[in-house]
Design a protein around this motif. Structure first.
Motif, short mmCIF file in Angstrom:
data_model
loop_
_atom_site.label_atom_id
_atom_site.label_comp_id
_atom_site.label_asym_id
_atom_site.label_seq_id
_atom_site.Cartn_x
_atom_site.Cartn_y
_atom_site.Cartn_z
N ASP A 1 55.97 45.90 37.32
CA ASP A 1 57.16 45.53 38.10
C ASP A 1 57.07 44.13 38.69
O ASP A 1 57.76 43.80 39.65
N HIS B 1 67.39 47.87 36.61
CA HIS B 1 66.60 48.34 37.74
C HIS B 1 65.13 48.25 37.37
O HIS B 1 64.66 48.91 36.44
N VAL B 2 64.38 47.43 38.10
CA VAL B 2 62.94 47.33 37.90
C VAL B 2 62.28 48.29 38.88
O VAL B 2 62.26 48.06 40.09
N ASN C 1 63.90 52.95 35.87
CA ASN C 1 64.03 51.76 35.00
C ASN C 1 65.35 51.75 34.23
O ASN C 1 65.40 51.31 33.08
N SER D 1 63.54 52.89 28.65
CA SER D 1 63.40 53.02 30.11
C SER D 1 62.10 53.72 30.50
O SER D 1 61.92 54.09 31.66
N ARG E 1 63.61 43.67 31.96
CA ARG E 1 64.02 42.52 32.77
C ARG E 1 65.39 41.96 32.36
O ARG E 1 66.21 41.67 33.21
N SER F 1 59.55 49.42 32.90
CA SER F 1 60.59 48.53 33.44
C SER F 1 60.91 47.39 32.48
O SER F 1 60.02 46.85 31.81
#
Length: 535
Positions: A54, A157-158, A162, A184, A189, A187
Protein backbone atom coordinates in the motif's frame (compact mmCIF):
# COMPACT_ATOMS: atom_id res chain seq x y z
CA UNK A 1 8.42 23.62 -41.57
CA UNK A 2 5.43 24.72 -43.65
CA UNK A 3 4.47 28.41 -43.86
CA UNK A 4 0.75 29.17 -44.02
CA UNK A 5 -0.76 28.02 -47.27
CA UNK A 6 2.12 25.72 -48.19
CA UNK A 7 1.98 21.95 -48.50
CA UNK A 8 4.56 19.22 -48.21
CA UNK A 9 4.80 15.48 -48.62
CA UNK A 10 6.72 12.60 -47.08
CA UNK A 11 6.60 8.83 -46.91
CA UNK A 12 6.35 6.18 -44.21
CA UNK A 13 7.42 2.57 -44.74
CA UNK A 14 5.26 -0.17 -43.21
CA UNK A 15 6.80 -3.65 -43.32
CA UNK A 16 5.28 -7.01 -42.38
CA UNK A 17 7.29 -8.93 -39.76
CA UNK A 18 8.71 -12.13 -41.17
CA UNK A 19 6.53 -15.19 -40.71
CA UNK A 20 3.15 -13.45 -40.32
CA UNK A 21 0.21 -13.73 -42.67
CA UNK A 22 -1.05 -10.94 -44.90
CA UNK A 23 -2.23 -7.96 -42.89
CA UNK A 24 -4.65 -5.16 -43.56
CA UNK A 25 -4.36 -1.74 -42.02
CA UNK A 26 -6.59 1.20 -41.29
CA UNK A 27 -5.38 4.67 -40.42
CA UNK A 28 -7.08 6.95 -37.90
CA UNK A 29 -10.17 4.78 -37.62
CA UNK A 30 -11.51 3.07 -34.51
CA UNK A 31 -13.81 0.05 -34.43
CA UNK A 32 -15.87 0.29 -31.28
CA UNK A 33 -18.14 -2.67 -32.05
CA UNK A 34 -17.54 -4.95 -29.09
CA UNK A 35 -14.48 -3.06 -27.91
CA UNK A 36 -10.80 -3.76 -28.49
CA UNK A 37 -9.49 -7.18 -29.35
CA UNK A 38 -8.56 -9.11 -26.24
CA UNK A 39 -5.02 -10.42 -26.09
CA UNK A 40 -3.54 -13.25 -24.10
CA UNK A 41 -3.00 -12.75 -20.38
CA UNK A 42 0.58 -12.23 -19.29
CA UNK A 43 2.15 -12.91 -15.92
CA UNK A 44 3.44 -10.02 -13.84
CA UNK A 45 5.86 -10.30 -10.96
CA UNK A 46 5.66 -10.59 -7.18
CA UNK A 47 6.60 -7.95 -4.65
CA UNK A 48 9.87 -8.47 -2.75
CA UNK A 49 9.45 -10.06 0.67
CA UNK A 50 8.40 -7.50 3.28
CA UNK A 51 7.47 -4.80 0.76
CA UNK A 52 4.45 -2.64 1.63
CA UNK A 53 1.71 -3.27 -0.98
CA UNK A 54 0.00 0.00 0.00
CA UNK A 55 3.02 2.32 -0.45
CA UNK A 56 2.53 5.68 -2.19
CA UNK A 57 5.79 5.35 -4.24
CA UNK A 58 8.19 2.61 -5.32
CA UNK A 59 11.19 4.41 -3.81
CA UNK A 60 11.73 1.98 -0.92
CA UNK A 61 10.28 -1.18 -2.47
CA UNK A 62 13.46 -2.23 -4.31
CA UNK A 63 11.53 -3.17 -7.42
CA UNK A 64 13.50 -4.26 -10.46
CA UNK A 65 11.88 -2.25 -13.26
CA UNK A 66 12.26 -3.95 -16.62
CA UNK A 67 13.87 -1.49 -19.06
CA UNK A 68 11.73 -0.44 -21.99
CA UNK A 69 13.43 -0.57 -25.36
CA UNK A 70 11.87 2.67 -26.59
CA UNK A 71 13.46 6.01 -25.93
CA UNK A 72 11.49 9.18 -25.23
CA UNK A 73 10.01 10.01 -28.62
CA UNK A 74 7.62 12.88 -27.92
CA UNK A 75 8.75 16.10 -26.18
CA UNK A 76 5.92 16.18 -23.68
CA UNK A 77 5.83 19.98 -23.52
CA UNK A 78 4.33 21.33 -20.28
CA UNK A 79 1.25 23.35 -21.23
CA UNK A 80 0.28 24.32 -17.67
CA UNK A 81 1.58 23.75 -14.15
CA UNK A 82 0.70 24.99 -10.68
CA UNK A 83 1.06 24.07 -7.04
CA UNK A 84 -2.06 22.42 -5.70
CA UNK A 85 -1.61 23.49 -2.07
CA UNK A 86 -2.39 19.90 -1.03
CA UNK A 87 -0.28 17.85 1.35
CA UNK A 88 0.36 15.18 -1.29
CA UNK A 89 -1.55 15.23 -4.58
CA UNK A 90 -2.01 11.71 -5.94
CA UNK A 91 -5.20 10.60 -7.72
CA UNK A 92 -6.18 12.50 -10.88
CA UNK A 93 -9.64 12.83 -12.45
CA UNK A 94 -10.99 15.16 -15.15
CA UNK A 95 -14.59 16.24 -15.62
CA UNK A 96 -13.83 19.49 -17.44
CA UNK A 97 -12.29 20.58 -14.17
CA UNK A 98 -9.44 18.74 -12.46
CA UNK A 99 -10.01 16.54 -9.40
CA UNK A 100 -7.09 15.57 -7.15
CA UNK A 101 -6.98 13.35 -4.09
CA UNK A 102 -4.91 14.44 -1.08
CA UNK A 103 -3.42 11.28 0.45
CA UNK A 104 -1.38 12.68 3.33
CA UNK A 105 -2.66 14.37 6.48
CA UNK A 106 -1.50 14.90 10.05
CA UNK A 107 1.89 13.34 9.35
CA UNK A 108 0.58 10.04 7.95
CA UNK A 109 -1.30 8.43 5.09
CA UNK A 110 -4.79 9.88 5.07
CA UNK A 111 -6.42 6.48 5.63
CA UNK A 112 -4.57 6.05 8.90
CA UNK A 113 -5.21 9.63 10.03
CA UNK A 114 -8.86 9.55 8.98
CA UNK A 115 -8.56 12.69 6.83
CA UNK A 116 -8.74 11.61 3.16
CA UNK A 117 -10.09 14.34 0.88
CA UNK A 118 -10.64 15.01 -2.84
CA UNK A 119 -10.57 18.53 -4.30
CA UNK A 120 -11.78 20.21 -7.51
CA UNK A 121 -9.72 22.80 -9.42
CA UNK A 122 -10.24 24.85 -12.53
CA UNK A 123 -7.68 24.07 -15.23
CA UNK A 124 -5.72 27.23 -14.34
CA UNK A 125 -5.25 25.93 -10.78
CA UNK A 126 -7.97 27.98 -9.12
CA UNK A 127 -9.79 25.90 -6.46
CA UNK A 128 -13.53 25.77 -7.12
CA UNK A 129 -14.27 25.36 -3.42
CA UNK A 130 -15.76 21.91 -4.04
CA UNK A 131 -14.21 19.12 -2.03
CA UNK A 132 -15.36 16.08 -0.11
CA UNK A 133 -14.08 13.63 2.44
CA UNK A 134 -13.48 9.95 1.68
CA UNK A 135 -14.12 8.10 4.97
CA UNK A 136 -14.16 4.74 3.17
CA UNK A 137 -10.39 4.80 2.56
CA UNK A 138 -8.13 2.32 4.41
CA UNK A 139 -4.69 3.48 3.17
CA UNK A 140 -5.20 6.09 0.42
CA UNK A 141 -7.36 6.79 -2.63
CA UNK A 142 -5.38 6.59 -5.85
CA UNK A 143 -6.13 7.23 -9.54
CA UNK A 144 -9.54 8.31 -10.87
CA UNK A 145 -11.52 7.97 -14.11
CA UNK A 146 -14.65 9.90 -15.12
CA UNK A 147 -17.80 8.06 -16.18
CA UNK A 148 -19.67 10.86 -17.99
CA UNK A 149 -22.69 8.67 -18.77
CA UNK A 150 -23.39 8.08 -15.08
CA UNK A 151 -21.82 11.32 -13.83
CA UNK A 152 -19.52 9.40 -11.47
CA UNK A 153 -15.85 9.63 -10.62
CA UNK A 154 -14.49 6.11 -10.23
CA UNK A 155 -11.49 5.79 -7.93
CA UNK A 156 -9.04 3.06 -6.93
CA UNK A 157 -9.07 2.10 -3.25
CA UNK A 158 -5.61 1.24 -1.94
CA UNK A 159 -6.25 -1.01 1.03
CA UNK A 160 -9.28 -2.90 2.31
CA UNK A 161 -10.90 -4.85 -0.50
CA UNK A 162 -8.78 -2.98 -3.12
CA UNK A 163 -11.86 -2.16 -5.16
CA UNK A 164 -12.93 0.57 -7.56
CA UNK A 165 -15.34 3.06 -5.96
CA UNK A 166 -17.95 5.08 -7.86
CA UNK A 167 -18.17 8.54 -6.30
CA UNK A 168 -20.80 11.22 -6.89
CA UNK A 169 -18.66 14.38 -7.25
CA UNK A 170 -21.54 16.51 -6.00
CA UNK A 171 -21.24 15.23 -2.44
CA UNK A 172 -18.62 12.46 -2.34
CA UNK A 173 -21.15 9.71 -1.70
CA UNK A 174 -20.31 6.15 -2.78
CA UNK A 175 -22.64 4.92 -5.55
CA UNK A 176 -21.11 1.54 -6.41
CA UNK A 177 -18.09 -0.68 -5.68
CA UNK A 178 -16.42 -3.13 -8.06
CA UNK A 179 -14.08 -5.94 -7.02
CA UNK A 180 -12.92 -9.08 -8.78
CA UNK A 181 -10.26 -11.73 -8.82
CA UNK A 182 -7.38 -11.62 -9.40
CA UNK A 183 -7.05 -7.85 -9.85
CA UNK A 184 -8.42 -6.85 -6.41
CA UNK A 185 -6.47 -9.56 -4.57
CA UNK A 186 -3.77 -6.92 -4.08
CA UNK A 187 -3.92 -3.13 -4.17
CA UNK A 188 -3.74 -1.35 -7.54
CA UNK A 189 -2.88 2.27 -8.43
CA UNK A 190 -3.96 3.31 -11.94
CA UNK A 191 -7.47 3.50 -13.44
CA UNK A 192 -8.90 4.26 -16.89
CA UNK A 193 -12.44 3.96 -18.25
CA UNK A 194 -13.63 3.11 -21.77
CA UNK A 195 -17.22 4.38 -22.12
CA UNK A 196 -17.77 2.66 -25.48
CA UNK A 197 -17.49 -0.80 -23.89
CA UNK A 198 -18.25 0.13 -20.26
CA UNK A 199 -14.99 -1.43 -19.16
CA UNK A 200 -12.09 -0.37 -16.95
CA UNK A 201 -8.34 -0.74 -17.13
CA UNK A 202 -6.76 -1.06 -13.69
CA UNK A 203 -3.16 -1.78 -12.75
CA UNK A 204 -0.33 -1.03 -10.35
CA UNK A 205 3.30 -1.61 -9.50
CA UNK A 206 2.66 -4.49 -7.08
CA UNK A 207 2.30 -6.78 -10.11
CA UNK A 208 3.10 -4.69 -13.18
CA UNK A 209 -0.09 -5.91 -14.85
CA UNK A 210 -2.88 -3.99 -16.59
CA UNK A 211 -6.25 -5.73 -16.07
CA UNK A 212 -9.24 -5.21 -18.38
CA UNK A 213 -12.31 -5.28 -16.12
CA UNK A 214 -16.05 -5.49 -16.84
CA UNK A 215 -18.13 -2.44 -15.85
CA UNK A 216 -21.53 -2.18 -14.11
CA UNK A 217 -23.62 -2.96 -17.23
CA UNK A 218 -21.98 -6.34 -17.72
CA UNK A 219 -23.58 -9.53 -16.36
CA UNK A 220 -20.52 -10.03 -14.16
CA UNK A 221 -19.29 -6.56 -13.06
CA UNK A 222 -15.68 -6.62 -11.92
CA UNK A 223 -14.81 -9.73 -13.95
CA UNK A 224 -11.30 -9.81 -15.40
CA UNK A 225 -11.75 -9.88 -19.17
CA UNK A 226 -8.08 -9.85 -20.06
CA UNK A 227 -4.68 -8.76 -18.79
CA UNK A 228 -1.16 -8.05 -19.96
CA UNK A 229 2.16 -7.10 -18.39
CA UNK A 230 3.84 -3.78 -19.21
CA UNK A 231 7.56 -3.59 -20.06
CA UNK A 232 7.99 -1.06 -17.24
CA UNK A 233 6.06 -2.60 -14.31
CA UNK A 234 6.01 0.47 -12.03
CA UNK A 235 2.44 1.45 -13.00
CA UNK A 236 1.00 4.39 -11.05
CA UNK A 237 -1.72 5.85 -13.30
CA UNK A 238 -3.77 5.08 -16.41
CA UNK A 239 -5.71 7.16 -18.95
CA UNK A 240 -7.81 6.10 -21.96
CA UNK A 241 -7.71 7.75 -25.39
CA UNK A 242 -11.10 6.86 -26.95
CA UNK A 243 -10.28 8.16 -30.43
CA UNK A 244 -7.58 5.57 -30.99
CA UNK A 245 -8.45 2.97 -28.30
CA UNK A 246 -5.00 3.29 -26.78
CA UNK A 247 -3.90 3.45 -23.15
CA UNK A 248 -1.57 5.91 -21.46
CA UNK A 249 0.40 4.43 -18.55
CA UNK A 250 2.12 6.58 -15.91
CA UNK A 251 4.91 5.06 -13.80
CA UNK A 252 6.61 5.71 -10.48
CA UNK A 253 10.39 5.29 -10.69
CA UNK A 254 13.49 7.40 -11.06
CA UNK A 255 12.29 8.55 -14.49
CA UNK A 256 8.47 8.46 -13.91
CA UNK A 257 8.10 7.87 -17.68
CA UNK A 258 4.62 7.92 -19.25
CA UNK A 259 4.01 5.31 -21.97
CA UNK A 260 1.44 4.93 -24.73
CA UNK A 261 0.57 1.23 -24.98
CA UNK A 262 -1.59 -1.14 -26.98
CA UNK A 263 -4.17 -2.28 -24.38
CA UNK A 264 -4.42 -5.77 -25.90
CA UNK A 265 -0.70 -6.56 -25.64
CA UNK A 266 0.79 -3.81 -23.42
CA UNK A 267 3.34 -3.14 -26.15
CA UNK A 268 4.87 0.32 -25.68
CA UNK A 269 4.24 2.52 -28.71
CA UNK A 270 5.44 5.89 -27.47
CA UNK A 271 6.96 7.52 -24.41
CA UNK A 272 6.79 10.92 -22.71
CA UNK A 273 9.01 12.50 -20.08
CA UNK A 274 7.56 13.39 -16.70
CA UNK A 275 8.18 17.11 -16.04
CA UNK A 276 9.45 16.51 -12.48
CA UNK A 277 10.82 12.94 -12.26
CA UNK A 278 12.13 11.14 -9.19
CA UNK A 279 9.52 8.74 -7.72
CA UNK A 280 6.90 11.47 -8.15
CA UNK A 281 4.54 9.72 -10.58
CA UNK A 282 0.94 9.25 -9.44
CA UNK A 283 -2.45 9.37 -11.16
CA UNK A 284 -3.05 10.22 -14.80
CA UNK A 285 -5.97 11.51 -16.83
CA UNK A 286 -6.67 12.78 -20.34
CA UNK A 287 -8.23 16.18 -21.00
CA UNK A 288 -10.78 17.19 -23.62
CA UNK A 289 -8.32 17.39 -26.53
CA UNK A 290 -6.05 14.49 -25.57
CA UNK A 291 -3.33 16.05 -23.40
CA UNK A 292 -2.42 14.52 -20.05
CA UNK A 293 -2.92 15.74 -16.49
CA UNK A 294 -0.43 14.34 -13.96
CA UNK A 295 1.04 15.19 -10.57
CA UNK A 296 4.32 15.39 -8.71
CA UNK A 297 3.99 13.88 -5.25
CA UNK A 298 6.92 15.68 -3.60
CA UNK A 299 6.06 19.22 -4.72
CA UNK A 300 2.33 18.42 -4.84
CA UNK A 301 2.14 20.13 -8.24
CA UNK A 302 -0.21 19.46 -11.14
CA UNK A 303 0.99 19.42 -14.75
CA UNK A 304 -0.79 19.41 -18.11
CA UNK A 305 1.56 17.76 -20.61
CA UNK A 306 1.16 17.72 -24.37
CA UNK A 307 0.61 14.11 -25.41
CA UNK A 308 1.01 14.39 -29.18
CA UNK A 309 -2.04 12.12 -29.58
CA UNK A 310 -5.31 14.02 -30.00
CA UNK A 311 -8.54 12.81 -28.42
CA UNK A 312 -10.12 12.76 -31.85
CA UNK A 313 -9.38 10.93 -35.07
CA UNK A 314 -8.86 13.78 -37.51
CA UNK A 315 -6.08 16.33 -37.82
CA UNK A 316 -7.46 18.48 -40.68
CA UNK A 317 -4.00 19.61 -41.81
CA UNK A 318 -2.75 16.02 -42.20
CA UNK A 319 -3.71 13.38 -44.77
CA UNK A 320 -2.30 9.90 -45.31
CA UNK A 321 -2.72 7.76 -48.40
CA UNK A 322 -3.67 5.02 -48.84
CA UNK A 323 -6.05 4.81 -45.88
CA UNK A 324 -6.51 1.03 -46.10
CA UNK A 325 -4.64 -1.78 -47.78
CA UNK A 326 -2.94 -5.16 -47.53
CA UNK A 327 0.75 -5.98 -47.10
CA UNK A 328 1.95 -9.47 -48.00
CA UNK A 329 4.45 -11.48 -45.96
CA UNK A 330 7.99 -10.03 -46.22
CA UNK A 331 6.63 -7.16 -48.33
CA UNK A 332 6.24 -3.45 -47.64
CA UNK A 333 4.20 -0.48 -48.74
CA UNK A 334 4.73 3.26 -48.60
CA UNK A 335 2.28 5.60 -46.89
CA UNK A 336 2.35 9.15 -48.26
CA UNK A 337 1.93 11.87 -45.65
CA UNK A 338 0.78 15.31 -46.82
CA UNK A 339 0.45 18.44 -44.68
CA UNK A 340 -1.35 21.66 -45.57
CA UNK A 341 -0.80 24.77 -43.44
CA UNK A 342 -3.54 26.83 -45.12
CA UNK A 343 -5.49 28.82 -42.54
CA UNK A 344 -3.40 27.69 -39.57
CA UNK A 345 -2.18 30.22 -37.02
CA UNK A 346 1.60 30.31 -36.43
CA UNK A 347 2.64 27.68 -33.92
CA UNK A 348 3.50 24.03 -33.45
CA UNK A 349 0.97 21.34 -34.40
CA UNK A 350 1.41 17.71 -33.44
CA UNK A 351 -0.43 14.58 -34.42
CA UNK A 352 0.28 10.90 -34.71
CA UNK A 353 -0.42 8.58 -37.60
CA UNK A 354 -1.90 5.47 -36.01
CA UNK A 355 -1.69 2.36 -38.17
CA UNK A 356 -3.90 -0.48 -36.92
CA UNK A 357 -3.41 -3.97 -38.32
CA UNK A 358 -4.72 -7.49 -37.81
CA UNK A 359 -1.24 -8.83 -37.07
CA UNK A 360 -1.63 -10.34 -33.55
CA UNK A 361 1.93 -9.38 -32.53
CA UNK A 362 2.10 -5.93 -34.11
CA UNK A 363 -1.43 -4.60 -33.93
CA UNK A 364 -0.65 -0.88 -33.76
CA UNK A 365 2.09 1.38 -35.07
CA UNK A 366 2.32 5.03 -34.03
CA UNK A 367 4.33 7.59 -36.01
CA UNK A 368 4.56 11.13 -34.59
CA UNK A 369 4.14 14.06 -37.00
CA UNK A 370 5.01 17.65 -36.14
CA UNK A 371 4.04 20.66 -38.26
CA UNK A 372 5.69 24.01 -37.56
CA UNK A 373 3.84 27.02 -38.98
CA UNK A 374 6.18 30.02 -38.73
CA UNK A 375 5.00 33.59 -38.32
CA UNK A 376 7.70 34.60 -40.81
CA UNK A 377 9.79 33.03 -43.54
CA UNK A 378 11.87 34.97 -46.02
CA UNK A 379 14.39 33.72 -48.53
CA UNK A 380 16.76 35.83 -50.65
CA UNK A 381 18.72 34.65 -53.68
CA UNK A 382 21.72 36.94 -53.17
CA UNK A 383 22.82 38.53 -56.43
CA UNK A 384 20.15 36.61 -58.35
CA UNK A 385 16.52 36.43 -59.36
CA UNK A 386 13.57 34.79 -57.63
CA UNK A 387 13.74 31.01 -57.24
CA UNK A 388 11.52 28.31 -55.75
CA UNK A 389 13.17 25.11 -54.57
CA UNK A 390 11.88 21.60 -55.21
CA UNK A 391 10.30 21.47 -51.73
CA UNK A 392 8.39 24.72 -52.36
CA UNK A 393 10.61 27.12 -50.41
CA UNK A 394 10.51 30.58 -52.01
CA UNK A 395 13.61 32.79 -52.44
CA UNK A 396 12.95 36.34 -53.60
CA UNK A 397 15.19 38.28 -55.95
CA UNK A 398 17.96 40.19 -54.24
CA UNK A 399 17.19 43.73 -53.08
CA UNK A 400 18.42 46.53 -50.87
CA UNK A 401 16.98 46.90 -47.38
CA UNK A 402 14.11 49.27 -46.69
CA UNK A 403 12.39 49.91 -43.38
CA UNK A 404 9.82 47.23 -42.64
CA UNK A 405 11.29 44.89 -45.24
CA UNK A 406 14.47 42.94 -45.89
CA UNK A 407 17.62 43.11 -48.01
CA UNK A 408 21.31 43.99 -48.10
CA UNK A 409 22.94 46.95 -46.38
CA UNK A 410 26.08 48.73 -47.64
CA UNK A 411 27.83 49.31 -50.94
CA UNK A 412 28.27 45.98 -52.69
CA UNK A 413 28.54 44.15 -56.01
CA UNK A 414 27.10 40.96 -57.54
CA UNK A 415 28.77 38.15 -59.45
CA UNK A 416 27.19 35.40 -61.56
CA UNK A 417 28.27 32.16 -63.18
CA UNK A 418 26.76 29.69 -65.68
CA UNK A 419 28.76 26.73 -64.39
CA UNK A 420 27.22 23.70 -62.72
CA UNK A 421 27.30 23.73 -58.91
CA UNK A 422 28.22 20.51 -57.13
CA UNK A 423 26.69 19.41 -53.85
CA UNK A 424 23.19 20.71 -54.57
CA UNK A 425 20.15 20.24 -56.81
CA UNK A 426 19.34 23.95 -56.52
CA UNK A 427 22.04 25.41 -58.78
CA UNK A 428 20.24 28.78 -59.34
CA UNK A 429 20.72 29.66 -55.66
CA UNK A 430 24.50 29.26 -55.89
CA UNK A 431 25.31 30.61 -59.38
CA UNK A 432 25.10 34.17 -58.07
CA UNK A 433 26.49 35.99 -55.04
CA UNK A 434 26.65 39.41 -53.45
CA UNK A 435 29.95 40.61 -52.00
CA UNK A 436 31.10 43.61 -50.00
CA UNK A 437 27.83 44.30 -48.14
CA UNK A 438 28.04 44.99 -44.43
CA UNK A 439 24.85 43.08 -43.58
CA UNK A 440 21.54 41.61 -44.62
CA UNK A 441 18.68 42.87 -42.48
CA UNK A 442 15.21 41.36 -41.89
CA UNK A 443 12.44 43.17 -40.01
CA UNK A 444 10.50 40.33 -38.36
CA UNK A 445 6.92 40.49 -37.02
CA UNK A 446 7.29 38.65 -33.70
CA UNK A 447 9.95 38.12 -31.05
CA UNK A 448 11.24 34.58 -30.73
CA UNK A 449 13.60 31.99 -32.13
CA UNK A 450 14.61 32.17 -35.79
CA UNK A 451 16.67 29.80 -37.91
CA UNK A 452 19.09 31.42 -40.33
CA UNK A 453 20.17 29.23 -43.27
CA UNK A 454 23.11 30.60 -45.23
CA UNK A 455 24.25 29.28 -48.62
CA UNK A 456 27.69 29.90 -50.11
CA UNK A 457 29.49 28.93 -53.34
CA UNK A 458 32.86 30.28 -54.44
CA UNK A 459 32.27 31.06 -58.12
CA UNK A 460 35.08 33.62 -58.59
CA UNK A 461 38.01 32.45 -56.44
CA UNK A 462 40.38 29.61 -57.30
CA UNK A 463 42.51 29.08 -54.21
CA UNK A 464 42.27 28.75 -50.45
CA UNK A 465 43.04 31.87 -48.43
CA UNK A 466 41.93 34.28 -51.15
CA UNK A 467 38.78 35.29 -49.23
CA UNK A 468 38.42 35.12 -45.45
CA UNK A 469 35.62 36.80 -43.53
CA UNK A 470 33.55 36.63 -40.35
CA UNK A 471 29.78 36.24 -40.17
CA UNK A 472 27.79 37.68 -37.26
CA UNK A 473 24.13 37.10 -36.43
CA UNK A 474 22.52 39.51 -33.99
CA UNK A 475 26.00 40.75 -33.10
CA UNK A 476 27.40 37.32 -32.22
CA UNK A 477 30.20 35.84 -34.36
CA UNK A 478 29.03 32.51 -35.81
CA UNK A 479 31.72 31.98 -38.49
CA UNK A 480 35.34 33.07 -38.00
CA UNK A 481 37.89 33.41 -40.84
CA UNK A 482 35.40 31.62 -43.02
CA UNK A 483 37.01 30.33 -46.24
CA UNK A 484 34.45 28.86 -48.63
CA UNK A 485 37.03 27.62 -51.15
CA UNK A 486 39.10 25.89 -48.46
CA UNK A 487 36.07 24.02 -47.20
CA UNK A 488 34.23 23.20 -50.43
CA UNK A 489 36.37 24.08 -53.42
CA UNK A 490 35.24 26.04 -56.46
CA UNK A 491 31.64 25.97 -57.74
CA UNK A 492 30.44 23.84 -54.84
CA UNK A 493 27.56 24.51 -52.46
CA UNK A 494 28.37 25.03 -48.78
CA UNK A 495 25.54 25.52 -46.26
CA UNK A 496 25.51 26.66 -42.66
CA UNK A 497 22.52 26.99 -40.26
CA UNK A 498 22.14 28.90 -36.98
CA UNK A 499 19.38 29.44 -34.43
CA UNK A 500 19.08 32.87 -32.84
CA UNK A 501 16.77 34.69 -30.43
CA UNK A 502 15.38 37.97 -31.79
CA UNK A 503 13.92 40.44 -29.28
CA UNK A 504 14.16 43.83 -31.06
CA UNK A 505 12.10 43.20 -34.19
CA UNK A 506 15.12 43.13 -36.52
CA UNK A 507 17.40 40.23 -37.42
CA UNK A 508 20.84 41.27 -38.67
CA UNK A 509 23.31 39.03 -40.49
CA UNK A 510 26.63 40.91 -40.56
CA UNK A 511 29.74 40.36 -42.70
CA UNK A 512 33.27 41.54 -41.78
CA UNK A 513 36.28 41.16 -44.10
CA UNK A 514 39.39 39.55 -42.63
CA UNK A 515 41.71 39.01 -45.60
CA UNK A 516 41.64 39.06 -49.39
CA UNK A 517 38.43 39.46 -51.36
CA UNK A 518 35.31 40.97 -49.87
CA UNK A 519 32.79 38.89 -47.83
CA UNK A 520 30.11 37.17 -49.90
CA UNK A 521 26.94 35.11 -49.62
CA UNK A 522 24.84 33.21 -52.16
CA UNK A 523 21.51 32.64 -50.41
CA UNK A 524 19.77 33.45 -47.13
CA UNK A 525 16.63 31.94 -45.57
CA UNK A 526 15.19 33.27 -42.29
CA UNK A 527 12.44 31.21 -40.66
CA UNK A 528 10.55 31.78 -37.44
CA UNK A 529 10.83 28.56 -35.35
CA UNK A 530 8.36 28.50 -32.43
CA UNK A 531 9.24 24.85 -31.83
CA UNK A 532 12.82 25.66 -30.79
CA UNK A 533 12.11 28.22 -28.09
CA UNK A 534 15.54 29.67 -27.29
CA UNK A 535 15.67 31.83 -24.17
Amino acid sequence: VRPEGRTGEGTLLLATPEGHADLTFEIGEVNLDGGPTLGAARAGRDLPSGADPDATTTRDLELAAAPDARTIQVPGDVLASWNTGLNMAWGVGFTGNLWLSDVFANGDLCGFSGACTTHEFQVDGTPTGNSFEAPWVDAFHADMAYDAGRGWLWQVHVGGENGIYAIDPADGSVQDILTGSPWSDISQRGLAYDPATDTFYVGGWNEGIVYHVAGPSWATPGETLDSCATADPTISGLAWNPAFSLLWVATNSESDTIYLVDPATCESLQALSHPEPGFNGGGLEIDTVGNLWMVSQISSSAFLVESGLPNFSDAPWLTVAPETGTVAVDDSTELSVTVDATGLEPGVYRAQVVVQTNDPDNGTFVVPVMLVVPAYQQGINAGGSAHETADGTAYDADRGYGSGGYGYVGVSQTRRSAKAISGTDEDPLYRSLRQGMTAYRFDVPVEGTYRVDLGFAEITGNRAGARLFNVLIEGEVVLTNFDVFAQAGANAALDRSFDVLVTDGTLDVGFVAQRGDKPMVSALLVTHRPDLGLE
